[in-house]
Design an enzyme around this catalytic site. Structure first.
Site, mmCIF file in Angstrom:
data_model
loop_
_atom_site.group_PDB
_atom_site.id
_atom_site.type_symbol
_atom_site.label_atom_id
_atom_site.label_comp_id
_atom_site.label_asym_id
_atom_site.label_seq_id
_atom_site.Cartn_x
_atom_site.Cartn_y
_atom_site.Cartn_z
ATOM 1 N N PRO A 138 73.714 -86.927 10.499
ATOM 2 C CA PRO A 138 74.509 -86.590 9.106
ATOM 3 C C PRO A 138 76.116 -86.993 9.502
ATOM 4 O O PRO A 138 76.805 -87.377 8.402
ATOM 5 C CB PRO A 138 74.365 -85.088 9.280
ATOM 6 C CG PRO A 138 72.976 -84.968 9.703
ATOM 7 C CD PRO A 138 72.778 -85.971 10.721
ATOM 8 N N ILE A 167 65.820 -91.398 8.394
ATOM 9 C CA ILE A 167 64.989 -92.099 9.137
ATOM 10 C C ILE A 167 63.602 -92.358 8.492
ATOM 11 O O ILE A 167 62.578 -91.297 8.176
ATOM 12 C CB ILE A 167 64.628 -91.073 10.353
ATOM 13 C CG1 ILE A 167 65.785 -90.495 11.200
ATOM 14 C CG2 ILE A 167 63.864 -91.726 11.607
ATOM 15 C CD1 ILE A 167 66.772 -91.797 11.269
ATOM 16 N N GLY A 360 66.817 -107.489 -22.848
ATOM 17 C CA GLY A 360 66.307 -105.935 -22.573
ATOM 18 C C GLY A 360 65.072 -105.602 -21.815
ATOM 19 O O GLY A 360 65.121 -104.718 -21.123
ATOM 20 N N GLU A 383 70.334 -100.612 8.408
ATOM 21 C CA GLU A 383 70.534 -101.686 9.618
ATOM 22 C C GLU A 383 71.769 -102.165 9.794
ATOM 23 O O GLU A 383 72.066 -103.397 9.916
ATOM 24 C CB GLU A 383 69.502 -102.706 9.633
ATOM 25 C CG GLU A 383 68.047 -101.804 9.754
ATOM 26 C CD GLU A 383 66.726 -102.766 10.245
ATOM 27 O OE1 GLU A 383 67.254 -103.620 11.120
ATOM 28 O OE2 GLU A 383 65.838 -102.845 9.942
HETATM 29 C C1 LIG Z 1 66.394 -96.028 2.728
HETATM 30 C C2 LIG Z 1 67.154 -95.863 4.032
HETATM 31 C C3 LIG Z 1 66.413 -96.066 5.302
HETATM 32 C C4 LIG Z 1 67.022 -95.795 6.441
HETATM 33 N N1 LIG Z 1 66.169 -95.974 7.591
HETATM 34 C C5 LIG Z 1 66.877 -95.752 8.777
HETATM 35 C C6 LIG Z 1 66.094 -95.554 10.127
HETATM 36 O O1 LIG Z 1 65.043 -95.640 10.034
HETATM 37 N N2 LIG Z 1 66.973 -95.106 11.176
HETATM 38 C C7 LIG Z 1 68.142 -95.045 11.192
HETATM 39 O O2 LIG Z 1 68.573 -94.408 12.420
HETATM 40 N N3 LIG Z 1 68.853 -94.898 9.897
HETATM 41 C C8 LIG Z 1 68.229 -95.391 9.061
HETATM 42 N N4 LIG Z 1 69.140 -95.418 7.559
HETATM 43 C C9 LIG Z 1 70.292 -94.898 7.755
HETATM 44 C C10 LIG Z 1 71.272 -96.147 7.543
HETATM 45 O O3 LIG Z 1 71.179 -97.150 8.594
HETATM 46 C C11 LIG Z 1 72.847 -95.859 7.267
HETATM 47 O O4 LIG Z 1 72.702 -95.067 6.084
HETATM 48 C C12 LIG Z 1 73.786 -96.807 7.367
HETATM 49 O O5 LIG Z 1 73.639 -97.254 8.804
HETATM 50 C C13 LIG Z 1 75.177 -96.356 6.722
HETATM 51 O O6 LIG Z 1 75.475 -95.172 7.494
HETATM 52 P P1 LIG Z 1 75.878 -94.075 6.575
HETATM 53 O O7 LIG Z 1 75.187 -93.982 5.479
HETATM 54 O O8 LIG Z 1 76.301 -93.001 7.537
HETATM 55 O O9 LIG Z 1 77.502 -94.576 5.890
HETATM 56 P P2 LIG Z 1 79.039 -94.501 6.447
HETATM 57 O O10 LIG Z 1 78.811 -94.894 8.043
HETATM 58 O O11 LIG Z 1 79.199 -93.204 6.230
HETATM 59 O O12 LIG Z 1 79.607 -95.653 5.689
HETATM 60 C C14 LIG Z 1 80.242 -95.317 4.248
HETATM 61 C C15 LIG Z 1 80.823 -96.500 3.714
HETATM 62 O O13 LIG Z 1 81.893 -96.917 4.776
HETATM 63 C C16 LIG Z 1 81.807 -98.172 5.305
HETATM 64 N N5 LIG Z 1 82.414 -98.248 6.539
HETATM 65 C C17 LIG Z 1 82.257 -97.559 7.421
HETATM 66 N N6 LIG Z 1 82.824 -97.854 8.531
HETATM 67 C C18 LIG Z 1 83.644 -98.811 8.131
HETATM 68 C C19 LIG Z 1 84.415 -99.652 8.634
HETATM 69 N N7 LIG Z 1 85.017 -99.692 9.892
HETATM 70 N N8 LIG Z 1 85.063 -100.757 7.963
HETATM 71 C C20 LIG Z 1 84.742 -101.099 6.625
HETATM 72 N N9 LIG Z 1 83.913 -100.160 6.079
HETATM 73 C C21 LIG Z 1 83.341 -99.234 6.840
HETATM 74 C C22 LIG Z 1 80.356 -98.561 5.028
HETATM 75 O O14 LIG Z 1 80.314 -100.004 5.145
HETATM 76 C C23 LIG Z 1 79.918 -97.904 3.671
HETATM 77 O O15 LIG Z 1 80.258 -98.571 2.736
HETATM 78 C C24 LIG Z 1 68.396 -95.561 6.603
HETATM 79 C C25 LIG Z 1 69.174 -95.481 5.327
HETATM 80 C C26 LIG Z 1 68.423 -95.396 4.213
HETATM 81 C C27 LIG Z 1 69.168 -95.538 2.878
#
Ligand SMILES: Cc1cc2nc3c(=O)[nH]c(=O)nc-3n(C[C@H](O)[C@H](O)[C@H](O)COP(=O)(O)OP(=O)(O)OC[C@H]3O[C@@H](n4cnc5c(N)ncnc54)[C@H](O)[C@@H]3O)c2cc1C
Length: 404
Positions: A138, A167, A360, A383
């Site tokens: 989280p 996940i 549409g 990823e």
């Molecule tokens: C359908 C789905 C399946 C998934 N499956 C897995 C899985 O199997 N295993 C797993 O471990 N995770 C999984 N994830 C998690 C996914 O990898 C993360 O959601 C992703 O890495 C982004 O992390 P966050 O959601 O916390 O966004 P944040 O890291 O909070 O980012 C929010 C925004 O800020 C931007 N940002 C952050 N840091 C920077 C920076 N330094 N410079 C510029 N912009 C920045 C990001 O690009 C994004 O636009 C899954 C997510 C989804 C939606």
């Protein structure tokens, strides 16, 4: 000889394998994918177990995993790209479910001990079980250099405590891998990968419903409340203690390249529908494909698909050497990030054009490009977001790991 194999510079020695799997995947999709099943899976957010098992029996899951671990043993990663492309081209939702069922298994294949590989890989590639790789938390998404999930050593065990979120396969998998902080003060140098079972005491899985797309591929939260993990369950054994962060990143070089193939399949799916529609739909007395502004969109779609396919096949070909340890990880990181960002961002343009061409109808679920739009959107997020991958590319060039 297939026209696709010839056009995309596939090395001679791989052509017959690539043609064979393209045919197999295409026939599989023609036989088992239906619009009704796809709509049901999308509506109900249900994983298509029957389809997954059938794909496993045919060798479409873990195609490049050696036969000793139950895989199909194909000799190039281009094969996995082509399977992905074909299944997802046939249906973005059903194809994606099959491909994501084994997500993260490569970590075990690359870094696991012999016993771990023999025990855990075969049921997944046979399509009997799904797998997970839990990195995200989280409070830690893009930045996993410091995790809240901790694993404290206690004799022959580690005690895991923390929460993983978003996940893939957590709700369906019996086992998978979790990244935890073994020595918090060392930050990313103090993280370890553990193999855990979801029925162990202290493990609680909460399915997360309501995704925009890829709704047949379940995701969930994994709560770890003082879970007792034997030290033998460190992925790769004790020598891999504190190597987890590096191993996760090394694997993501492969995962991100695979996402390129996913997005390629999705844009082909949307293109096929738009191209067919443009030839049939009559406005102003002629098929809309005769209008030059529609041709301009189609031309851009064709360019982006063509160059994306080259990028995807090239990256998969380089993966072959990378997996053998012949390519520097940060060079591979640049190639996989270039591929992922270019192809996934191109997919957004291509699918958007497809929606526009269908007018549409493009906005309605019946015509299905709407589903391709929903299914593709997360490829720019998971990823590693586009932003994070762009940073990786520039970093590799600045440090001299990738030269133009
Ligand atoms: C359908 C789905 C399946 C998934 N499956 C897995 C899985 O199997 N295993 C797993 O471990 N995770 C999984 N994830 C998690 C996914 O990898 C993360 O959601 C992703 O890495 C982004 O992390 P966050 O959601 O916390 O966004 P944040 O890291 O909070 O980012 C929010 C925004 O800020 C931007 N940002 C952050 N840091 C920077 C920076 N330094 N410079 C510029 N912009 C920045 C990001 O690009 C994004 O636009 C899954 C997510 C989804 C939606």
């Amino acid at each position: 000889m297939s026209q696709i194999t010839d056009t995309y510079l596939i090395p001679e020695q791989y052509k017959s394998e690539v043609d064979l799997v393209r045919k197999t995947a295409r026939e599989f999709a023609q036989r088992y994918f239906t619009k009704e099943l796809a709509h049901k899976i999308d509506k109900e957010e249900a994983f298509p177990w029957d389809l997954y098992k059938k794909a496993g029996e045919l060798g479409l899951i873990g195609s490049t995993i050696p036969t000793e671990y139950g895989g199909a043993g194909f000799s190039t990663e281009i094969v996995s790209a082509v399977i992905t492309e074909e299944l997802i081209r046939a249906d973005t939702t059903l194809g994606q479910c099959i491909l994501s069922g084994a997500f993260g298994l490569g970590v075990l294949y690359l870094f696991g001990t012999e016993e771990q590989k023999k025990q855990y890989i075969p049921p997944v590639v046979r399509g009997e079980k799904t797998f997970f790789l839990a990195l995200t938390e989280p409070e830690h998404g893009s930045d996993i250099t410091e995790l809240s999930t901790v694993a404290k050593k206690d004799g022959d065990y580690f005690i895991l405590k923390g929460i993983k979120t978003f996940i893939t396969n957590a709700p369906t998998a019996e086992y998978g891998i979790v990244l935890a902080q073994t020595e918090p003060e060392k930050k990313y140098r103090g993280q370890t990968l553990f193999l855990i079972h979801t029925d162990w005491p202290g493990v609680e899985i909460k399915p997360l419903k309501g995704k925009m797309g890829q709704r047949g591929s379940p995701i969930g939260e994994i709560r770890l409340d003082n879970v007792k993990v034997p030290k033998e369950n460190i992925v790769g054994g004790e020598k891999e203690y504190n190597m987890g962060f590096y191993r996760a990143l090394q694997y993501l070089n492969i995962g991100r390249t695979h996402v390129g193939a996913v997005a390629l399949g999705m844009m082909l799916n949307a293109f096929d529908k738009a191209f067919e529609y443009a030839q049939k739909r009559i406005q102003f007395g002629k098929p809309i494909i005769e209008h030059q502004l529609i041709q301009q969109k189609l031309a851009e779609m064709i360019q982006l698909i063509d160059l994306s396919r080259l990028a995807v096949y090239r990256a998969h070909l380089i993966l072959d050497d990378y997996i053998k340890g012949l390519v520097e990880p940060r060079t591979m990181a640049a190639i996989s990030s270039i591929t992922k960002t270019f192809v996934t961002e191109s997919a957004t343009k291509v699918i958007d054009h497809a929606i526009q061409i269908l007018g549409g109808g493009g906005y309605m679920e019946e015509f299905e490009v709407e589903r391709a739009w929903r299914d593709h959107r997360v490829t720019r997020i998971y990823e590693g977001t586009t932003e994070i991958n762009l940073l990786t590319i520039v970093d590799a060039v600045r440090r001299g790991y990738f030269k133009l």
